[in-house]
Design an enzyme around this catalytic site. Structure first.
Site, mmCIF file in Angstrom:
data_model
loop_
_atom_site.group_PDB
_atom_site.id
_atom_site.type_symbol
_atom_site.label_atom_id
_atom_site.label_comp_id
_atom_site.label_asym_id
_atom_site.label_seq_id
_atom_site.Cartn_x
_atom_site.Cartn_y
_atom_site.Cartn_z
ATOM 1 C CG HIS A 85 -1.525 1.214 1.393
ATOM 2 N ND1 HIS A 85 -1.244 2.136 2.472
ATOM 3 C CD2 HIS A 85 -2.698 1.917 0.814
ATOM 4 C CE1 HIS A 85 -2.066 2.937 2.345
ATOM 5 N NE2 HIS A 85 -2.853 2.986 1.474
ATOM 6 C CD GLU A 133 -2.991 2.563 -3.476
ATOM 7 O OE1 GLU A 133 -3.196 1.942 -2.935
ATOM 8 O OE2 GLU A 133 -3.299 4.012 -3.713
ATOM 9 C CG HIS A 134 0.047 6.376 -0.292
ATOM 10 N ND1 HIS A 134 -0.442 7.553 0.300
ATOM 11 C CD2 HIS A 134 -1.004 5.469 -0.350
ATOM 12 C CE1 HIS A 134 -1.486 7.155 0.881
ATOM 13 N NE2 HIS A 134 -1.977 5.977 0.514
ATOM 14 C CD GLU A 161 -4.607 5.518 3.514
ATOM 15 O OE1 GLU A 161 -3.594 6.089 3.003
ATOM 16 O OE2 GLU A 161 -5.231 4.647 3.056
#
Lengths: 499, 499
Positions: free
Chosen positions: B88, B91-92, B168
């Site tokens: 993840h 992905e950022h 997040e």
């Protein structure tokens, strides 16, 4: 060959061998006799060989025997993901042939001189030992140093041994409801750390272990700079050093291993239960566990406070749980607590109980919870703290009585990041713990809303009595004196290596 | 950027977004319109570029738009132990600058032409997409192919983005009781497989992610031979092929990856519960989950039977759970089932419910259990099976209505070991499922004694109503038609890349 997971499974969360449980609570491996020396027997020696192998010698001249142990700093928690069981599998392979000696030759030699040998695997270490007359020590070292590097690992060796281990798992785990429950409690308690994975390995992964993985494991972890030699007995440290240099000293240093960084636990937020209902269970039991610091992962003084908390709350017949639930209320046939402090990473603290007569298991659990809350709220008395400390100090004296206890204390401490100095200082650190620290440890770690409770329940149909595991009464004094349970004693069926 | 774990956390075990839950039950990603073709819109094309990149083109000429997606066959379940969150995190990082384009340039270009973009990470894949006018497709490909290999990964980029992700996590997980519970249910349900670890990663491990690990991850997994390009829209497959060859075709093949062998689940033996009590909860809810085969890990026909079981038991307002608990008994405000079939390895099957009025959560759970037992004992009727099949077939037709549904169906199937042919054959395979197979699946997998139940409970003090998540009524027909929830729709706050 023993599997320490077996001890945990048998004695741990499921409390079926409460006397062994008691050892854990009343007798931390950190407890040792060596303060500056070893009583009348001389000073504990601790040195490094040139190839990085640490050597500890504990003189003990009461009888003409010596215990020789090698501890490798590798256990199941060091295994690669998906390869569970390889540490224990490798322990078995160490009893196979080397380029210098046929399989069985080492064992036959030990038997010939009336010695004993065995081995065991745990989460953080794998250890091998022999107890023999002192004049056989160098021979033991020669064989042990030989198999550190010269094993013959062919498919013909690997395949049949894997079948032995699969059978061992079937018998020890699949054949035992408490072991099955323990595995799933452990997998639930640890959400991320590899302590969640059983030492013996998951069945489907053991089946896939192969030669290439065994060779990799051997080359990586079986080297003098990843091992600790512990010798206790009727020997002189200088002689031991000379012998160690002639034997182990000739083994080449292995690769430098990175620090043992295992995945750590996340913050936990939930209350979890794990229930196994099985026809083979006759007496229900429960255990409740928390993740707590170990002697290696704690803030200074915390592990000592947790050790004393465990002792006061549930260590043996003088403990609160035993006195309140078994003696006074009479609702439990057994109840106690234990703490596995000698671990590399954060470990577990466990309370347990089993109902008696008309009482049901949930009433016992509730009564255990009441005692925990009472310590969190009101703390412990100075008197019970002093008594607990005295029991610990006394247990140290008893520990000297068995060479295997002493070697286990030093070996397990050194293999989990501790030092000889820490073993020596442990009694003083225990003495310094205050009642406030014990209460603080209970308040900080024994949160009832963040815990894992295992329930072992009989199936609706009556259990077959003969299949149920026995429930020895807790507090067997013979066990409280033994330090770490003697692996040979704990599993007499395995005194000879498995083939 | 979305996190599919977010969907699971929000919609999954904790049923707080029951309409999204419903999608999962009523709309397997394996469902697709492409049998031999794509209705009036032409044949689905599927080919490989020379560098190993698979390309799927789904012609859809109703409107002058095109959806361009790249799916990487890497997700959180592929992460190294102890490095959770890196998929993840990466992905950022894909929204940062490359050697050819400054950070933000790609996004600005999309915004300029009125397009939309986003990305999401799940257990088995990470995907990036844009919806734009067809004449911008090659530009999208150029940018997407560029960031496949040319990202600039400096510490100055990594550090701030790690802080974004920590925030997040704080907001999406720590700030959400249902997400916290979901994490621990998942970690309890999967005892060995990495599906047990949250997609976003454990807080303490995210904190340690660093540049070296990001670079390793990029070099290993971001390569054309580990990616699937899915294009749906007003385009001609031959043109797409030519554009793909001009853009992606110039990216060098990456390393050959070994098969995706993750640690598999052991046999489970226990009934487990996970309880989170939190003041932010106003309406209690529960979910019960089992490990079951996925479309990729099943025996032929099993996943289809489980899909239909899920639909009949708990897919929407016509399901048994909804009819019995919500409509007839009136004890539940919501109840249903869902099955995450499009996973690489064994996945989960979940039932859930929430009480209404005076009913308590355990009464709802009991009523759910009754319905499960009824299917195990008596099976399902031919009529409800036919109706469920019809709902599935109808949902395929609806799926054509959104390009993003179609691209998600193909992309998720191909990224979890499926093929375009399997997507095409899925409707026929669903039609072949018998009532006996549905009953057999329930009997084989939904064992109440081997399950994990999560309870989300309000704390003793009354919850602050505004903090509680809303509980939409299940069966929102708009959602049942949507196929995979549109990532853009699902999280409008993230249509632009973070910061």
């Amino acid at each position: 060959m023993n599997l320490e997971a077996g001890w945990v499974a048998r004695c741990g969360r499921c409390l079926l061998l409460a006397s062994l449980v008691l050892f854990a609570a009343a007798f931390s491996p950190m407890q040792a006799s060596a303060q500056s020396g070893n009583g009348d027997n001389g000073t504990v020696a601790d040195f490094l060989l040139d190839n990085g192998m640490e050597v500890v010698v504990i003189p003990d001249h009461r009888a003409p025997i010596v215990t020789h142990m090698v501890w490798y700093k590798v256990g199941s928690a060091d295994e690669p993901a998906g390869k569970s069981g390889i540490a224990h599998f490798f322990e078995h392979l160490m009893f196979k042939g080397t380029t210098n000696h046929k399989a069985g030759e080492f064992g036959a030699r030990i038997a010939e001189i009336g010695g004993r040998e065995n081995a065991f695997t745990s989460y953080d270490y794998t250890a091998y030992f022999q107890t023999v007359p002192p004049d056989a020590l160098e021979t033991m070292m020669t064989y042990e140093a030989d198999r550190m590097r010269n094993l013959v690992l062919t498919d013909a060796v690997i395949g049949p041994e894997r079948d032995v281990i699969l059978e061992e798992r079937r018998s020890r785990v699949e054949g035992s409801p408490d072991a099955l429950l323990d595995e799933e409690v452990q997998a639930t308690l640890f959400q991320n750390h590899p302590y969640r994975i059983p030492v013996i390995g998951w069945m489907q992964e053991i089946k896939e272990l192969n030669r290439a993985e065994a060779v990799d494991f051997y080359n990586r972890y079986y080297a003098p700079n990843n091992a600790v030699l512990v010798v206790a007995g009727d020997v002189d440290p200088d002689d031991v050093r000379a012998m160690a240099e002639r034997t182990y000293g000739k083994v080449a240093r292995g690769p430098d291993l990175p620090p043992r960084m295992r995945p750590q636990e996340p913050e936990q937020n939930t209350k979890r239960t794990v229930t196994l209902t099985d026809r083979r269970v006759s007496v229900p039991s429960f255990s409740k566990a928390w993740v707590v610091p170990s002697y290696h992962s704690d803030q200074p003084g915390e592990a000592e406070a947790i050790d004393l908390l465990s002792e006061i709350l549930g260590g043996g017949t003088q403990s609160r749980l035993y006195q309140e639930l078994v003696v006074k209320a009479g609702i439990a046939s057994g109840a106690g607590a234990y703490y596995d402090g000698t671990m590399f990473d954060d470990t577990s603290f466990t309370v347990y109980g089993s109902p008696r007569g008309e009482a049901d298991i949930y009433a016992v659990e509730k009564a255990v919870d009441v005692e925990i809350r009472r310590i969190i709220k009101d703390g412990v008395t100075d008197m019970e703290l002093e008594k607990a400390k005295k029991r610990f100090v006394r247990s140290m004296i008893f520990a000297r009585d068995r060479q295997s206890s002493m070697t286990n204390i030093y070996g397990s401490t050194l293999a989990t990041g501790g030092t000889v100095q820490e073993v020596a200082e442990w009694p003083d650190k225990i003495k310094q713990v205050t009642a406030a620290q014990v209460q603080a440890a209970a308040a900080k770690y024994l949160n009832p809303d963040i815990s894992v409770t295992g329930y072992l329940l009989p199936a609706a149909e009556p259990a077959v009595a003969t299949e149920a595991a026995p429930m020895p009464s807790p507090g067997d004094p013979a066990e409280t004196e033994s330090g770490l349970p003697d692996p040979v004693q704990a599993d007499p069926a395995h005194t000879a290596p498995a083939n």
